[in-house]
Design a protein around this motif. Structure first.
Motif, PDB file in Angstrom:
ATOM      1  N   LEU A 277      -4.233   2.130  -2.342  1.00 41.48           N
ATOM      2  CA  LEU A 277      -3.711   0.768  -2.494  1.00 41.48           C
ATOM      3  C   LEU A 277      -4.724  -0.337  -2.194  1.00 41.48           C
ATOM      4  CD1 LEU A 277      -0.044   1.084  -1.189  1.00 41.48           C
ATOM      5  CD2 LEU A 277      -0.809   0.663  -3.540  1.00 41.48           C
ATOM      6  N   PRO A 278      -5.554  -0.234  -1.153  1.00 35.99           N
ATOM      7  CA  PRO A 278      -6.524  -1.320  -0.921  1.00 35.99           C
ATOM      8  C   PRO A 278      -7.434  -1.574  -2.116  1.00 35.99           C
ATOM      9  CG  PRO A 278      -6.383   0.090   1.007  1.00 35.99           C
ATOM     10  CD  PRO A 278      -5.606   0.788  -0.082  1.00 35.99           C
ATOM     11  N   ALA A 279      -7.872  -0.509  -2.780  1.00 32.89           N
ATOM     12  CA  ALA A 279      -8.738  -0.672  -3.951  1.00 32.89           C
ATOM     13  C   ALA A 279      -7.965  -1.302  -5.107  1.00 32.89           C
ATOM     14  CB  ALA A 279      -9.308   0.678  -4.372  1.00 32.89           C
ATOM     15  N   LEU A 280      -6.697  -0.917  -5.279  1.00 36.11           N
ATOM     16  CA  LEU A 280      -5.898  -1.468  -6.378  1.00 36.11           C
ATOM     17  C   LEU A 280      -5.634  -2.956  -6.181  1.00 36.11           C
ATOM     18  CD1 LEU A 280      -3.187   1.253  -7.145  1.00 36.11           C
ATOM     19  CD2 LEU A 280      -5.358   0.829  -8.323  1.00 36.11           C
ATOM     20  N   ARG A 281      -5.514  -3.375  -4.951  1.00 39.31           N
ATOM     21  CA  ARG A 281      -5.260  -4.800  -4.700  1.00 39.31           C
ATOM     22  C   ARG A 281      -6.456  -5.640  -5.115  1.00 39.31           C
ATOM     23  NH1 ARG A 281      -2.999  -2.731   0.415  1.00 39.31           N
ATOM     24  NH2 ARG A 281      -0.740  -2.598   0.155  1.00 39.31           N
ATOM     25  N   ASN A 282      -7.641  -5.062  -5.022  1.00 44.87           N
ATOM     26  CA  ASN A 282      -8.852  -5.773  -5.445  1.00 44.87           C
ATOM     27  C   ASN A 282      -9.045  -5.713  -6.953  1.00 44.87           C
ATOM     28  OD1 ASN A 282      -9.598  -6.507  -2.825  1.00 44.87           O
ATOM     29  ND2 ASN A 282     -10.630  -4.535  -2.477  1.00 44.87           N
ATOM     30  N   ALA A 283      -8.696  -4.562  -7.548  1.00 45.87           N
ATOM     31  CA  ALA A 283      -8.890  -4.370  -8.990  1.00 45.87           C
ATOM     32  C   ALA A 283      -7.854  -3.367  -9.491  1.00 45.87           C
ATOM     33  CB  ALA A 283     -10.301  -3.864  -9.282  1.00 45.87           C
ATOM     34  N   PRO A 284      -6.677  -3.843  -9.943  1.00 51.64           N
ATOM     35  CA  PRO A 284      -5.643  -2.924 -10.419  1.00 51.64           C
ATOM     36  C   PRO A 284      -6.136  -2.088 -11.597  1.00 51.64           C
ATOM     37  CG  PRO A 284      -4.767  -5.132 -10.121  1.00 51.64           C
ATOM     38  CD  PRO A 284      -6.254  -5.245 -10.002  1.00 51.64           C
ATOM     39  N   ALA A 285      -5.832  -0.812 -11.573  1.00 50.62           N
ATOM     40  CA  ALA A 285      -6.142   0.064 -12.696  1.00 50.62           C
ATOM     41  C   ALA A 285      -5.046  -0.060 -13.750  1.00 50.62           C
ATOM     42  CB  ALA A 285      -6.244   1.516 -12.224  1.00 50.62           C
ATOM     43  N   ASP A 286      -5.409   0.136 -15.007  1.00 52.03           N
ATOM     44  CA  ASP A 286      -4.384   0.145 -16.053  1.00 52.03           C
ATOM     45  C   ASP A 286      -3.369   1.248 -15.781  1.00 52.03           C
ATOM     46  OD1 ASP A 286      -5.640  -1.919 -17.519  1.00 52.03           O
ATOM     47  OD2 ASP A 286      -6.994  -0.467 -18.456  1.00 52.03           O
ATOM     48  N   VAL A 287      -3.878   2.415 -15.388  1.00 48.86           N
ATOM     49  CA  VAL A 287      -3.033   3.591 -15.175  1.00 48.86           C
ATOM     50  C   VAL A 287      -3.455   4.284 -13.890  1.00 48.86           C
ATOM     51  CG1 VAL A 287      -2.257   5.823 -16.125  1.00 48.86           C
ATOM     52  CG2 VAL A 287      -2.853   3.937 -17.670  1.00 48.86           C
ATOM     53  N   VAL A 288      -2.465   4.707 -13.113  1.00 54.80           N
ATOM     54  CA  VAL A 288      -2.732   5.614 -11.999  1.00 54.80           C
ATOM     55  C   VAL A 288      -2.146   6.977 -12.361  1.00 54.80           C
ATOM     56  CG1 VAL A 288      -2.314   6.167  -9.571  1.00 54.80           C
ATOM     57  CG2 VAL A 288      -2.749   3.795 -10.260  1.00 54.80           C
ATOM     58  N   VAL A 289      -2.991   7.994 -12.352  1.00 50.02           N
ATOM     59  CA  VAL A 289      -2.517   9.366 -12.550  1.00 50.02           C
ATOM     60  C   VAL A 289      -2.105   9.878 -11.181  1.00 50.02           C
ATOM     61  CG1 VAL A 289      -3.083  11.681 -13.356  1.00 50.02           C
ATOM     62  CG2 VAL A 289      -4.065   9.682 -14.508  1.00 50.02           C
ATOM     63  N   LEU A 290      -0.819  10.120 -11.007  1.00 52.50           N
ATOM     64  CA  LEU A 290      -0.238  10.405  -9.699  1.00 52.50           C
ATOM     65  C   LEU A 290       0.274  11.838  -9.624  1.00 52.50           C
ATOM     66  CD1 LEU A 290       1.004   9.491  -6.915  1.00 52.50           C
ATOM     67  CD2 LEU A 290       3.060   8.853  -8.243  1.00 52.50           C
ATOM     68  N   ASP A 291      -0.215  12.577  -8.625  1.00 56.43           N
ATOM     69  CA  ASP A 291       0.323  13.909  -8.357  1.00 56.43           C
ATOM     70  C   ASP A 291       1.784  13.767  -7.962  1.00 56.43           C
ATOM     71  OD1 ASP A 291       0.676  16.557  -7.772  1.00 56.43           O
ATOM     72  OD2 ASP A 291      -0.592  16.585  -5.995  1.00 56.43           O
ATOM     73  N   LEU A 292       2.636  14.605  -8.536  1.00 54.02           N
ATOM     74  CA  LEU A 292       4.078  14.499  -8.302  1.00 54.02           C
ATOM     75  C   LEU A 292       4.427  14.743  -6.839  1.00 54.02           C
ATOM     76  CD1 LEU A 292       6.880  14.196  -9.705  1.00 54.02           C
ATOM     77  CD2 LEU A 292       6.900  16.679  -9.931  1.00 54.02           C
ATOM     78  N   SER A 293       3.831  15.746  -6.228  1.00 55.34           N
ATOM     79  CA  SER A 293       4.169  16.126  -4.850  1.00 55.34           C
ATOM     80  C   SER A 293       2.898  16.125  -4.001  1.00 55.34           C
ATOM     81  CB  SER A 293       4.825  17.501  -4.823  1.00 55.34           C
ATOM     82  OG  SER A 293       6.010  17.516  -5.599  1.00 55.34           O
ATOM     83  N   LEU A 294       2.781  15.143  -3.135  1.00 57.56           N
ATOM     84  CA  LEU A 294       1.596  15.019  -2.292  1.00 57.56           C
ATOM     85  C   LEU A 294       1.830  15.674  -0.931  1.00 57.56           C
ATOM     86  CD1 LEU A 294       0.728  11.316  -3.124  1.00 57.56           C
ATOM     87  CD2 LEU A 294      -0.514  13.349  -3.887  1.00 57.56           C
TER      88      LEU A 294
END
Length: 222
Positions: A39-56
Protein backbone atom coordinates in the motif's frame (compact mmCIF):
# COMPACT_ATOMS: atom_id res chain seq x y z
CA UNK A 1 1.88 1.77 -20.89
CA UNK A 2 0.33 -0.78 -18.51
CA UNK A 3 1.59 -0.80 -14.93
CA UNK A 4 1.18 -3.67 -12.50
CA UNK A 5 1.99 -4.58 -8.90
CA UNK A 6 2.10 -8.05 -7.43
CA UNK A 7 0.96 -9.39 -4.05
CA UNK A 8 1.88 -13.00 -3.32
CA UNK A 9 3.47 -14.59 -0.26
CA UNK A 10 5.57 -16.93 -2.40
CA UNK A 11 8.70 -15.22 -3.66
CA UNK A 12 9.02 -17.64 -6.58
CA UNK A 13 5.56 -16.65 -7.83
CA UNK A 14 6.42 -12.95 -7.60
CA UNK A 15 9.66 -13.49 -9.50
CA UNK A 16 7.89 -15.46 -12.22
CA UNK A 17 5.11 -12.89 -12.64
CA UNK A 18 7.59 -10.01 -12.69
CA UNK A 19 9.65 -11.70 -15.42
CA UNK A 20 6.56 -12.51 -17.50
CA UNK A 21 5.28 -8.93 -17.26
CA UNK A 22 8.64 -7.39 -18.11
CA UNK A 23 9.00 -9.70 -21.13
CA UNK A 24 5.57 -8.53 -22.30
CA UNK A 25 6.42 -4.83 -21.95
CA UNK A 26 4.36 -4.35 -18.78
CA UNK A 27 5.96 -2.19 -16.09
CA UNK A 28 6.07 -3.78 -12.63
CA UNK A 29 5.96 -0.95 -10.11
CA UNK A 30 6.36 -3.01 -6.96
CA UNK A 31 5.70 -6.35 -5.29
CA UNK A 32 5.04 -7.51 -1.74
CA UNK A 33 4.15 -10.55 0.33
CA UNK A 34 0.96 -8.90 1.59
CA UNK A 35 -1.32 -5.97 0.89
CA UNK A 36 -0.07 -3.91 3.82
CA UNK A 37 3.44 -4.11 2.42
CA UNK A 38 2.32 -2.85 -0.98
CA UNK A 39 0.00 0.00 0.00
CA UNK A 40 2.69 2.65 0.71
CA UNK A 41 4.06 2.25 -2.82
CA UNK A 42 0.56 2.38 -4.35
CA UNK A 43 -0.21 5.63 -2.56
CA UNK A 44 2.78 7.20 -4.29
CA UNK A 45 2.10 5.63 -7.70
CA UNK A 46 -1.08 3.54 -8.15
CA UNK A 47 -0.67 0.57 -10.47
CA UNK A 48 -3.25 -0.01 -13.20
CA UNK A 49 -3.62 -3.59 -11.97
CA UNK A 50 -2.64 -5.46 -8.83
CA UNK A 51 -2.28 -9.21 -9.30
CA UNK A 52 -3.43 -10.49 -5.92
CA UNK A 53 -2.92 -13.96 -4.47
CA UNK A 54 -6.33 -15.22 -3.35
CA UNK A 55 -5.15 -16.64 -0.01
CA UNK A 56 -2.23 -14.95 1.71
CA UNK A 57 -0.29 -16.46 4.59
CA UNK A 58 -0.86 -13.46 6.87
CA UNK A 59 -4.47 -14.54 7.41
CA UNK A 60 -5.93 -11.44 5.78
CA UNK A 61 -9.43 -11.49 4.32
CA UNK A 62 -9.71 -11.45 0.52
CA UNK A 63 -12.65 -9.03 0.70
CA UNK A 64 -10.60 -6.53 2.72
CA UNK A 65 -7.58 -7.00 0.47
CA UNK A 66 -9.55 -6.29 -2.70
CA UNK A 67 -11.22 -3.22 -1.23
CA UNK A 68 -7.98 -1.78 0.16
CA UNK A 69 -6.25 -2.13 -3.19
CA UNK A 70 -9.20 -0.57 -5.01
CA UNK A 71 -9.27 2.35 -2.58
CA UNK A 72 -5.60 2.91 -3.44
CA UNK A 73 -6.61 3.42 -7.07
CA UNK A 74 -5.84 0.02 -8.63
CA UNK A 75 -7.98 -2.62 -10.30
CA UNK A 76 -7.56 -6.12 -8.89
CA UNK A 77 -6.91 -9.35 -10.76
CA UNK A 78 -7.08 -12.35 -8.46
CA UNK A 79 -4.51 -15.11 -8.94
CA UNK A 80 -6.21 -18.24 -7.67
CA UNK A 81 -6.08 -21.96 -7.11
CA UNK A 82 -9.23 -23.29 -8.76
CA UNK A 83 -10.75 -25.19 -5.85
CA UNK A 84 -11.19 -22.23 -3.49
CA UNK A 85 -14.74 -21.48 -4.59
CA UNK A 86 -15.92 -19.53 -1.55
CA UNK A 87 -12.91 -17.22 -1.58
CA UNK A 88 -13.31 -16.66 -5.34
CA UNK A 89 -16.92 -15.65 -4.83
CA UNK A 90 -15.94 -13.26 -2.03
CA UNK A 91 -13.26 -11.66 -4.19
CA UNK A 92 -15.70 -11.11 -7.05
CA UNK A 93 -18.37 -9.77 -4.72
CA UNK A 94 -15.81 -7.31 -3.32
CA UNK A 95 -15.23 -5.94 -6.81
CA UNK A 96 -12.27 -7.84 -8.25
CA UNK A 97 -12.24 -7.47 -12.03
CA UNK A 98 -11.74 -11.19 -12.51
CA UNK A 99 -9.90 -14.35 -11.63
CA UNK A 100 -7.02 -16.05 -13.40
CA UNK A 101 -6.02 -19.57 -12.29
CA UNK A 102 -2.46 -20.13 -11.13
CA UNK A 103 -2.41 -23.02 -13.59
CA UNK A 104 -3.08 -20.67 -16.54
CA UNK A 105 -0.39 -20.25 -19.20
CA UNK A 106 1.75 -17.14 -18.91
CA UNK A 107 0.19 -15.68 -22.04
CA UNK A 108 -3.28 -15.96 -20.52
CA UNK A 109 -2.15 -14.13 -17.39
CA UNK A 110 -0.65 -11.32 -19.48
CA UNK A 111 -3.84 -11.08 -21.55
CA UNK A 112 -5.91 -10.90 -18.36
CA UNK A 113 -3.71 -8.11 -16.99
CA UNK A 114 -4.11 -6.10 -20.20
CA UNK A 115 -7.88 -6.66 -20.19
CA UNK A 116 -8.26 -5.48 -16.61
CA UNK A 117 -5.91 -2.52 -17.19
CA UNK A 118 -8.15 -1.46 -20.07
CA UNK A 119 -11.23 -1.49 -17.85
CA UNK A 120 -12.37 -4.95 -18.87
CA UNK A 121 -14.40 -7.46 -16.92
CA UNK A 122 -13.11 -11.00 -17.24
CA UNK A 123 -15.58 -13.80 -17.92
CA UNK A 124 -13.42 -16.89 -17.78
CA UNK A 125 -14.13 -20.48 -16.90
CA UNK A 126 -12.88 -20.07 -13.34
CA UNK A 127 -15.32 -17.26 -12.67
CA UNK A 128 -18.26 -19.13 -14.19
CA UNK A 129 -17.51 -22.43 -12.49
CA UNK A 130 -17.01 -20.75 -9.12
CA UNK A 131 -20.41 -19.10 -9.34
CA UNK A 132 -22.17 -22.20 -10.67
CA UNK A 133 -20.68 -24.40 -7.94
CA UNK A 134 -21.57 -22.04 -5.11
CA UNK A 135 -25.15 -22.35 -3.94
CA UNK A 136 -24.73 -19.26 -1.75
CA UNK A 137 -24.14 -17.00 -4.75
CA UNK A 138 -27.63 -15.55 -5.14
CA UNK A 139 -28.64 -14.36 -8.58
CA UNK A 140 -31.22 -11.62 -8.80
CA UNK A 141 -34.53 -12.96 -10.06
CA UNK A 142 -35.12 -10.65 -13.00
CA UNK A 143 -38.14 -10.77 -15.25
CA UNK A 144 -37.64 -10.98 -19.00
CA UNK A 145 -38.21 -7.26 -19.58
CA UNK A 146 -35.80 -6.42 -16.75
CA UNK A 147 -33.22 -8.72 -18.35
CA UNK A 148 -33.78 -6.98 -21.69
CA UNK A 149 -33.23 -3.54 -20.12
CA UNK A 150 -30.13 -4.72 -18.27
CA UNK A 151 -28.70 -6.38 -21.39
CA UNK A 152 -29.00 -3.24 -23.49
CA UNK A 153 -28.05 -0.74 -20.80
CA UNK A 154 -25.03 -2.68 -19.54
CA UNK A 155 -23.92 -3.16 -23.14
CA UNK A 156 -23.42 0.58 -23.37
CA UNK A 157 -26.67 2.13 -24.62
CA UNK A 158 -27.96 5.28 -22.91
CA UNK A 159 -31.23 4.73 -21.10
CA UNK A 160 -33.18 6.76 -23.69
CA UNK A 161 -31.84 4.49 -26.45
CA UNK A 162 -32.76 1.42 -24.40
CA UNK A 163 -36.31 2.73 -24.08
CA UNK A 164 -36.54 3.48 -27.80
CA UNK A 165 -35.23 0.05 -28.79
CA UNK A 166 -37.71 -1.72 -26.51
CA UNK A 167 -40.59 0.56 -27.48
CA UNK A 168 -41.24 1.80 -23.95
CA UNK A 169 -41.23 5.24 -22.31
CA UNK A 170 -38.00 6.58 -20.88
CA UNK A 171 -39.66 6.77 -17.46
CA UNK A 172 -40.67 3.11 -17.74
CA UNK A 173 -37.11 2.10 -18.62
CA UNK A 174 -35.88 4.02 -15.57
CA UNK A 175 -38.42 2.18 -13.39
CA UNK A 176 -37.12 -1.15 -14.69
CA UNK A 177 -33.56 -0.07 -13.96
CA UNK A 178 -34.48 1.02 -10.43
CA UNK A 179 -36.20 -2.34 -9.90
CA UNK A 180 -33.11 -4.20 -11.15
CA UNK A 181 -30.89 -2.34 -8.70
CA UNK A 182 -33.28 -3.07 -5.81
CA UNK A 183 -33.27 -6.78 -6.67
CA UNK A 184 -29.47 -6.88 -6.68
CA UNK A 185 -29.40 -5.12 -3.29
CA UNK A 186 -31.83 -7.73 -1.94
CA UNK A 187 -29.44 -10.57 -2.82
CA UNK A 188 -26.43 -8.76 -1.37
CA UNK A 189 -24.87 -7.70 -4.69
CA UNK A 190 -25.50 -3.96 -5.02
CA UNK A 191 -24.89 -2.29 -8.38
CA UNK A 192 -24.99 1.50 -7.94
CA UNK A 193 -23.09 2.38 -11.14
CA UNK A 194 -23.35 1.37 -14.76
CA UNK A 195 -20.14 -0.64 -14.60
CA UNK A 196 -21.46 -2.45 -11.51
CA UNK A 197 -24.50 -3.40 -13.57
CA UNK A 198 -22.19 -4.62 -16.33
CA UNK A 199 -20.37 -6.79 -13.79
CA UNK A 200 -23.65 -8.26 -12.49
CA UNK A 201 -24.85 -8.94 -16.03
CA UNK A 202 -21.64 -10.84 -16.77
CA UNK A 203 -21.77 -12.75 -13.49
CA UNK A 204 -25.36 -13.84 -14.13
CA UNK A 205 -24.82 -14.81 -17.76
CA UNK A 206 -26.94 -11.99 -19.19
CA UNK A 207 -23.87 -10.66 -21.06
CA UNK A 208 -20.56 -12.21 -22.06
CA UNK A 209 -17.37 -10.58 -20.76
CA UNK A 210 -17.21 -7.00 -22.03
CA UNK A 211 -14.89 -4.04 -21.62
CA UNK A 212 -16.03 -1.76 -18.84
CA UNK A 213 -15.48 1.35 -20.93
CA UNK A 214 -18.25 0.11 -23.23
CA UNK A 215 -20.61 0.73 -20.33
CA UNK A 216 -19.89 4.42 -20.34
CA UNK A 217 -17.41 4.96 -17.51
CA UNK A 218 -16.81 3.66 -14.03
CA UNK A 219 -19.23 5.83 -12.09
CA UNK A 220 -22.02 6.72 -14.47
CA UNK A 221 -25.54 6.77 -13.07
CA UNK A 222 -28.63 7.21 -15.22
Amino acid sequence: MVTVAIVDDHESVRIGLRAACQNAGITVLDEAANVAGLLPALRNAPADVVVLDLSLGDGSCVTDNVKRLQSAGSSVLVHSIADRVQAVREALAAGAAGVIPKSAPTGAVIDAIRTVAGGGVLNNLEWASAIDADNDFARAKLGQRERDVLHLYASGLPLKAVAAQLGIAHSTAREYLDRIRVKYIEVGRPAPTKVDLLRRAVEDGILPGLAADAAGGTNERP
